[in-house]
Design an enzyme around this catalytic site. Sequence first.
Site, PDB file in Angstrom:
ATOM      1  N   VAL A 254       0.824  -1.205   0.000  1.00  0.00           N
ATOM      2  CA  VAL A 254       0.000   0.000   0.000  1.00  0.00           C
ATOM      3  C   VAL A 254       0.860   1.258   0.000  1.00  0.00           C
ATOM      4  CG1 VAL A 254      -1.961  -1.097   1.101  1.00  0.00           C
ATOM      5  CG2 VAL A 254      -0.173  -0.087   2.522  1.00  0.00           C
TER       6      VAL A 254
ATOM      7  N   SER B 102       5.269   2.476  -0.526  1.00  0.00           N
ATOM      8  CA  SER B 102       6.658   2.070  -0.721  1.00  0.00           C
ATOM      9  C   SER B 102       7.538   3.301  -0.618  1.00  0.00           C
ATOM     10  CB  SER B 102       6.830   1.405  -2.094  1.00  0.00           C
ATOM     11  OG  SER B 102       8.167   1.010  -2.293  1.00  0.00           O
ATOM     12  N   ALA B 103       8.554   3.210   0.223  1.00  0.00           N
ATOM     13  CA  ALA B 103       9.471   4.335   0.432  1.00  0.00           C
ATOM     14  C   ALA B 103      10.891   3.883   0.169  1.00  0.00           C
ATOM     15  CB  ALA B 103       9.314   4.884   1.848  1.00  0.00           C
ATOM     16  N   SER B 104      11.834   4.735   0.523  1.00  0.00           N
ATOM     17  CA  SER B 104      13.229   4.487   0.162  1.00  0.00           C
ATOM     18  C   SER B 104      13.838   3.323   0.919  1.00  0.00           C
ATOM     19  CB  SER B 104      14.052   5.751   0.426  1.00  0.00           C
ATOM     20  OG  SER B 104      13.926   6.142   1.786  1.00  0.00           O
TER      21      SER B 104
ATOM     22  N   GLN C 153       8.730  -1.046   2.576  1.00  0.00           N
ATOM     23  CA  GLN C 153       7.380  -0.914   2.042  1.00  0.00           C
ATOM     24  C   GLN C 153       6.399  -1.569   3.008  1.00  0.00           C
ATOM     25  OE1 GLN C 153       7.749  -2.747  -1.848  1.00  0.00           O
ATOM     26  NE2 GLN C 153       6.797  -4.653  -1.173  1.00  0.00           N
ATOM     27  N   VAL C 154       5.114  -1.229   2.843  1.00  0.00           N
ATOM     28  CA  VAL C 154       4.089  -1.620   3.811  1.00  0.00           C
ATOM     29  C   VAL C 154       2.997  -2.432   3.127  1.00  0.00           C
ATOM     30  CG1 VAL C 154       2.361  -0.767   5.446  1.00  0.00           C
ATOM     31  CG2 VAL C 154       4.555   0.413   5.227  1.00  0.00           C
TER      32      VAL C 154
ATOM     33  N   LYS D 104       5.416  -3.737   7.959  1.00  0.00           N
ATOM     34  CA  LYS D 104       6.485  -3.001   7.311  1.00  0.00           C
ATOM     35  C   LYS D 104       7.675  -3.919   7.094  1.00  0.00           C
ATOM     36  CE  LYS D 104       9.085   1.348   7.562  1.00  0.00           C
ATOM     37  NZ  LYS D 104       9.221   2.636   8.268  1.00  0.00           N
TER      38      LYS D 104
ATOM     39  N   ASP E  16      11.436  12.879  10.894  1.00  0.00           N
ATOM     40  CA  ASP E  16      11.199  12.611   9.468  1.00  0.00           C
ATOM     41  C   ASP E  16       9.766  13.008   9.133  1.00  0.00           C
ATOM     42  OD1 ASP E  16      11.943  11.852   6.951  1.00  0.00           O
ATOM     43  OD2 ASP E  16      11.653   9.713   7.258  1.00  0.00           O
TER      44      ASP E  16
END
Length: 522
Positions: free
Chosen positions: A125, A127-129, A132-133, A147, A282
């Site tokens: 659902v 996605s980051a650096s 992802q989740v 996560k 962050d």
Amino acid sequence: MSRLLRVLKIVRVSLRYGLDEIILSSARVPPHLRLLSALLFWRDISIPRGARLRRALEELGPIFVKFGQVLSTRRDLLPADVADELVRLQDQVPPFASDLAIAEITRSLGQHPDQLFASFSREPVASASVAQVHFAVLKNGTEVAVKVLRPGVHQAIDKDIALMRVIAGWIERWWSDGPRLKPREVVAEFDKHLHDELDLMREAANASQLRRNFAGSPLLMVPEMFWDYCAESVIVMQRMTGIPISQTQRLIDAGVDLEKLSRDGVEIFFTQVFRDGFFHADMHPGNILVSTAPETFGRYIALDFGIVGTLTDFDKDYLSQNFLAFFQRDYKRVAQAHIESGWAPKDTRVDELEAAVRACCEPIFDRPLSQISFGQVLLRLFQTSRRFNVKVQPQLVLLQKTLLNIEGLGRELDPNLDLWATAMPSLELWMKEQVGWRGFVERLKVEAPHYAQILPQLPRLLQQALEAKSEGQPVDNSAMLERLLAEQRRTNLLLGIAVYFGGGLILGILVVQLFLRWYEAL
């Protein structure tokens, strides 16, 4: 050799996506230098510049994506088309294969997701650096978010950090401002926090601490961690639902008061910094939701706790003094605080530093965010710090980054926000708690154990000294005094109070006794 290959890749990717064309098209670049881009006629740079920059950062890896995330919050510093594209880096980084995520969950937790959960969504659902989740449901019916760390991210970050260390060394050695800026220490601080972010168990612990700090708060919600499902590369937390804070039109349609939301954001930030000394570092829009549930309507929802900042009591005291003096336009106190803390050389003239700070800050007071360019203010402050040889403090790099995020977020929610008026009550409350009666009582509680140890010894030590003196013996009380002084330094405030009131009580008793004897003699 690996560093050289990484440098070559950065150059190759930059040329491939035409980043040189973006830089050379700047009005500040001499026109003849723009002809350099024409030599690379074979490449396709027809797609918009913002998309090219985003794709280049994605290809270069996690650290560059992080850089793009920070930039995305500063729309006042970027063209609109570039900012719109960089926003996608906050939670729309291309995902990795679901099979890899399932394999990592199985390896870390010892069971396949189909065995661990009542249901598990294979499609991510977000996605980051770094990770992802996926959504899932526990067997007791609780909805959760899973996560999973991105495969190979450790190696990618280690390579980039090694390259950054080399560049920092060059800067410190060859640039005149290098030693003052402490680039190697800044990189080391960045390295530490990045590797902290790669340990998801640490992130879970950060979330637990922040949740405890804001338990019962009407401003901020933090998801609960389910520790039985947490490991170094996989964590499972309470699923939170809300509207992404960047989707302002949806918030308006839902009836959220954006002005109140922006004020609450400032209060949350200053509460974390000055009350707790523990803050989410962050805070880009991809990590913030706004609750629309009736019982928690309008509250912030914080996500992604891989990077947090901590401040010592000294840091908090220094910052509070500077902020309060700044908001009161007491630039002399700002200058004195810099010199007293050692951030500026001791021989710095207070009046000169005061005048320089005033010139930087006075133009932005009594103005809403929409009329302030913090980019220009920061540039002038940087020039001032260079002139007065003010040292960069690496432990506050995260705080500076978070301040930029908060300011960018506030600009999006309410351009007319008076940042100073909003922050002032939080700072004044914190100062009252530190130097007022409440802070005094709290410090008494902290020092009470030390106080309890030393006070019972005082009568015995005094009796020993009096007996030795009455017998004509020399009193070797150097060791005793050394111990007492050591204890006194630890309990300075309490011992001072005890001596003051205890001495006053003894003196009062003596006076009463003398008065009674005099009265009886009459």
